[in-house]
Design a protein around this motif. Structure first.
Motif, PDB file in Angstrom:
ATOM      1  N   GLY A  35     -60.937 -31.532  23.643  1.00  0.00           N
ATOM      2  CA  GLY A  35     -61.067 -30.213  23.030  1.00  0.00           C
ATOM      3  C   GLY A  35     -62.123 -29.340  23.679  1.00  0.00           C
ATOM      4  O   GLY A  35     -62.591 -28.383  23.077  1.00  0.00           O
ATOM      5  N   ARG A  36     -62.493 -29.649  24.920  1.00  0.00           N
ATOM      6  CA  ARG A  36     -63.491 -28.844  25.629  1.00  0.00           C
ATOM      7  C   ARG A  36     -62.826 -28.049  26.743  1.00  0.00           C
ATOM      8  O   ARG A  36     -61.924 -28.534  27.419  1.00  0.00           O
ATOM      9  CB  ARG A  36     -64.575 -29.742  26.221  1.00  0.00           C
ATOM     10  N   TYR A  37     -63.319 -26.825  26.946  1.00  0.00           N
ATOM     11  CA  TYR A  37     -62.814 -25.953  28.004  1.00  0.00           C
ATOM     12  C   TYR A  37     -63.690 -26.073  29.252  1.00  0.00           C
ATOM     13  O   TYR A  37     -64.876 -26.413  29.148  1.00  0.00           O
ATOM     14  CB  TYR A  37     -62.780 -24.503  27.526  1.00  0.00           C
ATOM     15  N   PRO A  38     -63.131 -25.785  30.428  1.00  0.00           N
ATOM     16  CA  PRO A  38     -63.945 -25.846  31.642  1.00  0.00           C
ATOM     17  C   PRO A  38     -65.230 -25.033  31.496  1.00  0.00           C
ATOM     18  O   PRO A  38     -65.222 -23.926  30.955  1.00  0.00           O
ATOM     19  CB  PRO A  38     -63.025 -25.227  32.713  1.00  0.00           C
ATOM     20  N   GLY A  39     -66.325 -25.617  31.950  1.00  0.00           N
ATOM     21  CA  GLY A  39     -67.623 -24.957  31.856  1.00  0.00           C
ATOM     22  C   GLY A  39     -68.422 -25.356  30.625  1.00  0.00           C
ATOM     23  O   GLY A  39     -69.628 -25.137  30.581  1.00  0.00           O
ATOM     24  N   GLN A  40     -67.762 -25.931  29.622  1.00  0.00           N
ATOM     25  CA  GLN A  40     -68.491 -26.389  28.437  1.00  0.00           C
ATOM     26  C   GLN A  40     -69.133 -27.751  28.737  1.00  0.00           C
ATOM     27  O   GLN A  40     -68.589 -28.529  29.522  1.00  0.00           O
ATOM     28  CB  GLN A  40     -67.564 -26.500  27.227  1.00  0.00           C
ATOM     29  N   PRO A  41     -70.257 -28.041  28.097  1.00  0.00           N
ATOM     30  CA  PRO A  41     -70.901 -29.337  28.324  1.00  0.00           C
ATOM     31  C   PRO A  41     -69.948 -30.493  27.997  1.00  0.00           C
ATOM     32  O   PRO A  41     -69.290 -30.494  26.963  1.00  0.00           O
ATOM     33  CB  PRO A  41     -72.081 -29.325  27.334  1.00  0.00           C
ATOM     34  N   GLY A  42     -69.865 -31.446  28.915  1.00  0.00           N
ATOM     35  CA  GLY A  42     -69.027 -32.626  28.711  1.00  0.00           C
ATOM     36  C   GLY A  42     -67.560 -32.436  29.023  1.00  0.00           C
ATOM     37  O   GLY A  42     -66.763 -33.366  28.857  1.00  0.00           O
ATOM     38  N   ALA A  43     -67.159 -31.242  29.485  1.00  0.00           N
ATOM     39  CA  ALA A  43     -65.747 -30.993  29.790  1.00  0.00           C
ATOM     40  C   ALA A  43     -65.296 -31.869  30.956  1.00  0.00           C
ATOM     41  O   ALA A  43     -66.060 -32.144  31.880  1.00  0.00           O
ATOM     42  CB  ALA A  43     -65.526 -29.519  30.122  1.00  0.00           C
ATOM     43  N   ASP A  44     -64.051 -32.300  30.900  1.00  0.00           N
ATOM     44  CA  ASP A  44     -63.459 -33.121  31.957  1.00  0.00           C
ATOM     45  C   ASP A  44     -63.295 -32.267  33.213  1.00  0.00           C
ATOM     46  O   ASP A  44     -62.554 -31.277  33.205  1.00  0.00           O
ATOM     47  CB  ASP A  44     -62.098 -33.640  31.476  1.00  0.00           C
ATOM     48  N   ASP A  45     -63.981 -32.642  34.290  1.00  0.00           N
ATOM     49  CA  ASP A  45     -63.905 -31.829  35.510  1.00  0.00           C
ATOM     50  C   ASP A  45     -62.573 -31.989  36.251  1.00  0.00           C
ATOM     51  O   ASP A  45     -62.339 -31.327  37.258  1.00  0.00           O
ATOM     52  CB  ASP A  45     -65.076 -32.122  36.440  1.00  0.00           C
ATOM     53  N   LYS A  46     -61.700 -32.830  35.732  1.00  0.00           N
ATOM     54  CA  LYS A  46     -60.360 -32.986  36.313  1.00  0.00           C
ATOM     55  C   LYS A  46     -59.330 -32.123  35.584  1.00  0.00           C
ATOM     56  O   LYS A  46     -58.137 -32.204  35.845  1.00  0.00           O
ATOM     57  CB  LYS A  46     -59.910 -34.451  36.257  1.00  0.00           C
ATOM     58  N   VAL A  47     -59.802 -31.299  34.647  1.00  0.00           N
ATOM     59  CA  VAL A  47     -58.917 -30.414  33.893  1.00  0.00           C
ATOM     60  C   VAL A  47     -59.383 -28.977  34.096  1.00  0.00           C
ATOM     61  O   VAL A  47     -60.454 -28.603  33.626  1.00  0.00           O
ATOM     62  CB  VAL A  47     -58.893 -30.764  32.385  1.00  0.00           C
ATOM     63  N   THR A  48     -58.588 -28.186  34.829  1.00  0.00           N
ATOM     64  CA  THR A  48     -58.933 -26.770  35.004  1.00  0.00           C
ATOM     65  C   THR A  48     -58.519 -25.965  33.782  1.00  0.00           C
ATOM     66  O   THR A  48     -59.059 -24.900  33.513  1.00  0.00           O
ATOM     67  CB  THR A  48     -58.230 -26.152  36.230  1.00  0.00           C
ATOM     68  N   GLY A  49     -57.502 -26.455  33.063  1.00  0.00           N
ATOM     69  CA  GLY A  49     -57.020 -25.765  31.874  1.00  0.00           C
ATOM     70  C   GLY A  49     -56.055 -24.632  32.168  1.00  0.00           C
ATOM     71  O   GLY A  49     -55.440 -24.093  31.263  1.00  0.00           O
ATOM     72  N   HIS A  50     -55.860 -24.267  33.439  1.00  0.00           N
ATOM     73  CA  HIS A  50     -54.989 -23.151  33.800  1.00  0.00           C
ATOM     74  C   HIS A  50     -53.827 -23.628  34.655  1.00  0.00           C
ATOM     75  O   HIS A  50     -54.012 -24.442  35.558  1.00  0.00           O
ATOM     76  CB  HIS A  50     -55.771 -22.092  34.581  1.00  0.00           C
ATOM     77  N   CYS A  51     -52.644 -23.114  34.369  1.00  0.00           N
ATOM     78  CA  CYS A  51     -51.476 -23.417  35.195  1.00  0.00           C
ATOM     79  C   CYS A  51     -50.589 -22.178  35.267  1.00  0.00           C
ATOM     80  O   CYS A  51     -50.541 -21.388  34.323  1.00  0.00           O
ATOM     81  CB  CYS A  51     -50.695 -24.587  34.600  1.00  0.00           C
ATOM     82  N   ARG A  52     -49.910 -22.029  36.388  1.00  0.00           N
ATOM     83  CA  ARG A  52     -48.938 -20.949  36.566  1.00  0.00           C
ATOM     84  C   ARG A  52     -47.641 -21.598  37.026  1.00  0.00           C
ATOM     85  O   ARG A  52     -47.619 -22.311  38.020  1.00  0.00           O
ATOM     86  CB  ARG A  52     -49.449 -19.965  37.615  1.00  0.00           C
TER      87      ARG A  52
ATOM     88  N   THR B 175     -59.918 -27.964  18.911  1.00  0.00           N
ATOM     89  CA  THR B 175     -61.036 -27.138  19.356  1.00  0.00           C
ATOM     90  C   THR B 175     -61.695 -26.480  18.142  1.00  0.00           C
ATOM     91  O   THR B 175     -61.013 -26.116  17.177  1.00  0.00           O
ATOM     92  CB  THR B 175     -60.571 -26.047  20.341  1.00  0.00           C
ATOM     93  N   PRO B 176     -63.018 -26.336  18.173  1.00  0.00           N
ATOM     94  CA  PRO B 176     -63.713 -25.744  17.025  1.00  0.00           C
ATOM     95  C   PRO B 176     -63.488 -24.239  16.928  1.00  0.00           C
ATOM     96  O   PRO B 176     -63.279 -23.557  17.930  1.00  0.00           O
ATOM     97  CB  PRO B 176     -65.184 -26.055  17.301  1.00  0.00           C
ATOM     98  N   THR B 177     -63.537 -23.723  15.707  1.00  0.00           N
ATOM     99  CA  THR B 177     -63.497 -22.278  15.488  1.00  0.00           C
ATOM    100  C   THR B 177     -64.927 -21.766  15.401  1.00  0.00           C
ATOM    101  O   THR B 177     -65.875 -22.545  15.307  1.00  0.00           O
ATOM    102  CB  THR B 177     -62.760 -21.927  14.182  1.00  0.00           C
ATOM    103  N   ARG B 178     -65.089 -20.463  15.394  1.00  0.00           N
ATOM    104  CA  ARG B 178     -66.438 -19.876  15.281  1.00  0.00           C
ATOM    105  C   ARG B 178     -67.031 -20.058  13.896  1.00  0.00           C
ATOM    106  O   ARG B 178     -68.232 -19.902  13.700  1.00  0.00           O
ATOM    107  CB  ARG B 178     -66.374 -18.387  15.612  1.00  0.00           C
ATOM    108  N   THR B 179     -66.167 -20.350  12.914  1.00  0.00           N
ATOM    109  CA  THR B 179     -66.640 -20.459  11.528  1.00  0.00           C
ATOM    110  C   THR B 179     -66.832 -21.901  11.075  1.00  0.00           C
ATOM    111  O   THR B 179     -67.021 -22.163   9.890  1.00  0.00           O
ATOM    112  CB  THR B 179     -65.642 -19.771  10.584  1.00  0.00           C
ATOM    113  N   GLY B 180     -66.758 -22.853  12.004  1.00  0.00           N
ATOM    114  CA  GLY B 180     -67.004 -24.243  11.648  1.00  0.00           C
ATOM    115  C   GLY B 180     -65.757 -25.060  11.351  1.00  0.00           C
ATOM    116  O   GLY B 180     -65.850 -26.249  11.061  1.00  0.00           O
ATOM    117  N   GLY B 181     -64.588 -24.442  11.432  1.00  0.00           N
ATOM    118  CA  GLY B 181     -63.346 -25.180  11.231  1.00  0.00           C
ATOM    119  C   GLY B 181     -62.804 -25.716  12.548  1.00  0.00           C
ATOM    120  O   GLY B 181     -63.498 -25.727  13.568  1.00  0.00           O
TER     121      GLY B 181
END
Length: 199
Positions: free
Chosen positions: A81-98, A118-124
């Motif tokens: 549930g982590r996006y590239p650039g977030q702490p602990g994100a899998d560096d083998k996952v760019t998250g983008h595809c075309r 993935t977390p929401t901004r409100t804690g959910g």
């Protein structure tokens, strides 16, 4: 004598199809070699963590015809549930595809890792999902939607909860067709029209 322009005419650069493939995926149009490799060819690299899945589908117009020039971009989190650039994100996952629809069948295939919640901004929490952007002939402004998974708990996802016409939620759910295999068709109009997002 200077002539004034009274109207603005749409140019090729403002029209989605059939130009999308020529500019964004040239090898799909027989223009191989424009890039060393297509941009966004895969959202994952060898050695990524998590379950590898394959999503197949078609972009279907209002007449029931599968578009053969559809181009889709996807964005997603990694298996944790982590996006590239977030702490602990899998560096083998760019998250983008075309990726594009097959010129013969109109079928697309997305091979990726199944994303985590993935977390929401409100804690959910948002249910595991993949965001999509779709363009093709006749679509002058790209369409935004999401893929959710029928074998995940989607009941607390805040976006799905906001869809008032409950039967339409199903248009965002990919059906499981086998181990690591899913089906997700995108319907542009008519019965079962996919929910598109105004983002």
């Amino acid at each position: 004598m200077v002539q004034k322009l009274n109207t603005l005419v749409e140019t090729a650069s403002q029209t989605a199809g059939p130009y999308v493939h020529i500019g964004l995926m040239p090898s799909y149009c027989g223009n191989a070699g424009a890039y060393d490799r297509e941009i966004g060819l895969s959202p994952i690299a060898e050695g990524c963590q998590g379950e590898i899945i394959e999503i197949r589908g078609q972009v279907i117009d209002g007449t029931g015809w599968a578009l053969r020039d559809a181009l889709i971009e996807s964005w997603q989190a990694d298996a944790a549930g982590r996006y590239p650039g977030q702490p602990g994100a899998d560096d083998k996952v760019t998250g983008h595809c075309r990726f594009g629809a097959d010129a013969e069948s109109g079928e697309f295939t997305l091979r990726t890792v199944k994303p985590g919640r993935t977390p929401t901004r409100t804690g959910g929490w948002q249910a595991p999902h993949i965001a999509l952007w779709i363009v093709a002939r006749g679509i002058n402004i790209g369409l935004q939607t999401r893929i959710y998974f029928e074998d995940e708990d989607n009941s607390t996802d805040p976006l799905l909860a906001r869809i008032e016409q409950r039967p339409r939620v199903d248009t965002l759910i990919a059906a499981k067709t086998g181990p690591g295999q899913y089906r997700f068709d995108i319907r542009l109009q008519g019965d079962g029209e996919t929910v598109f997002l105004d983002l």
